[in-house]
Design a protein around this motif. Sequence first.
Motif, PDB file in Angstrom:
ATOM      1  N   ILE A 234       0.902  -1.096  -0.022  1.00  0.00           N
ATOM      2  CA  ILE A 234      -0.128  -0.001   0.104  1.00  0.00           C
ATOM      3  C   ILE A 234       0.735   1.479   0.024  1.00  0.00           C
ATOM      4  N   GLY A 235       1.897   1.254   0.943  1.00  0.00           N
ATOM      5  CA  GLY A 235       2.908   2.319   0.848  1.00  0.00           C
ATOM      6  C   GLY A 235       3.503   2.626  -0.516  1.00  0.00           C
ATOM      7  N   PHE A 236       3.899   1.445  -0.943  1.00  0.00           N
ATOM      8  CA  PHE A 236       4.760   1.696  -2.290  1.00  0.00           C
ATOM      9  C   PHE A 236       3.816   2.286  -3.426  1.00  0.00           C
ATOM     10  N   LEU A 237       2.508   1.723  -3.555  1.00  0.00           N
ATOM     11  CA  LEU A 237       1.699   2.305  -4.683  1.00  0.00           C
ATOM     12  C   LEU A 237       1.154   3.521  -4.346  1.00  0.00           C
ATOM     13  N   THR A 238       0.974   3.904  -3.015  1.00  0.00           N
ATOM     14  CA  THR A 238       0.853   5.330  -2.647  1.00  0.00           C
ATOM     15  C   THR A 238       1.823   6.236  -3.124  1.00  0.00           C
ATOM     16  N   LEU A 239       3.098   5.852  -2.969  1.00  0.00           N
ATOM     17  CA  LEU A 239       4.317   6.710  -3.414  1.00  0.00           C
ATOM     18  C   LEU A 239       4.251   6.634  -4.894  1.00  0.00           C
ATOM     19  N   CYS A 240       4.030   5.689  -5.685  1.00  0.00           N
ATOM     20  CA  CYS A 240       3.991   5.760  -7.112  1.00  0.00           C
ATOM     21  C   CYS A 240       2.962   6.557  -7.790  1.00  0.00           C
TER      22      CYS A 240
ATOM     23  N   SER B 193       4.171  10.583  -6.586  1.00  0.00           N
ATOM     24  CA  SER B 193       5.369  11.110  -7.281  1.00  0.00           C
ATOM     25  C   SER B 193       5.770   9.994  -8.253  1.00  0.00           C
ATOM     26  N   PRO B 194       5.298   9.545  -9.406  1.00  0.00           N
ATOM     27  CA  PRO B 194       5.712   8.564 -10.324  1.00  0.00           C
ATOM     28  C   PRO B 194       7.121   8.998 -11.056  1.00  0.00           C
ATOM     29  N   LYS B 195       7.336  10.286 -11.212  1.00  0.00           N
ATOM     30  CA  LYS B 195       8.784  10.409 -11.977  1.00  0.00           C
ATOM     31  C   LYS B 195       9.820  10.210 -11.032  1.00  0.00           C
ATOM     32  N   ASN B 196       9.626  10.490  -9.576  1.00  0.00           N
ATOM     33  CA  ASN B 196      11.014  10.087  -8.802  1.00  0.00           C
ATOM     34  C   ASN B 196      11.146   8.612  -8.784  1.00  0.00           C
ATOM     35  N   ILE B 197      10.147   7.693  -9.001  1.00  0.00           N
ATOM     36  CA  ILE B 197      10.696   6.468  -8.865  1.00  0.00           C
ATOM     37  C   ILE B 197      10.939   5.859  -9.992  1.00  0.00           C
ATOM     38  N   LYS B 198      10.990   6.230 -11.278  1.00  0.00           N
ATOM     39  CA  LYS B 198      11.679   5.649 -12.073  1.00  0.00           C
ATOM     40  C   LYS B 198      13.050   5.639 -12.230  1.00  0.00           C
ATOM     41  N   THR B 199      13.555   4.351 -12.757  1.00  0.00           N
ATOM     42  CA  THR B 199      14.964   4.356 -12.578  1.00  0.00           C
ATOM     43  C   THR B 199      15.781   5.218 -13.722  1.00  0.00           C
TER      44      THR B 199
END
Length: 62
Positions: A45-51, A54-60
């Motif tokens: 749930i925490g990971f999906l919330t962060l995605c 802020s989706p652009k900060n999680i991209k590799t």
Amino acid sequence: MKNKTMIGHILAFVCIMIWGSTFVSSKILLDNFTPIELLFIRFLIGFLTLCILSPKNIKTRK
């Protein structure tokens, strides 16, 4: 400046309410799930919330 302070206070209150409710909900959910399953669900749930937030900060990066 007052508007930013008010938003900060509201977000802190929401965070405290969510954090406080996890203790009660964990006690109830332990009747149906194992501790490992609860841990996995909470992190998911925490990971999906962060995605979502802020989706652009999680991209590799390359």
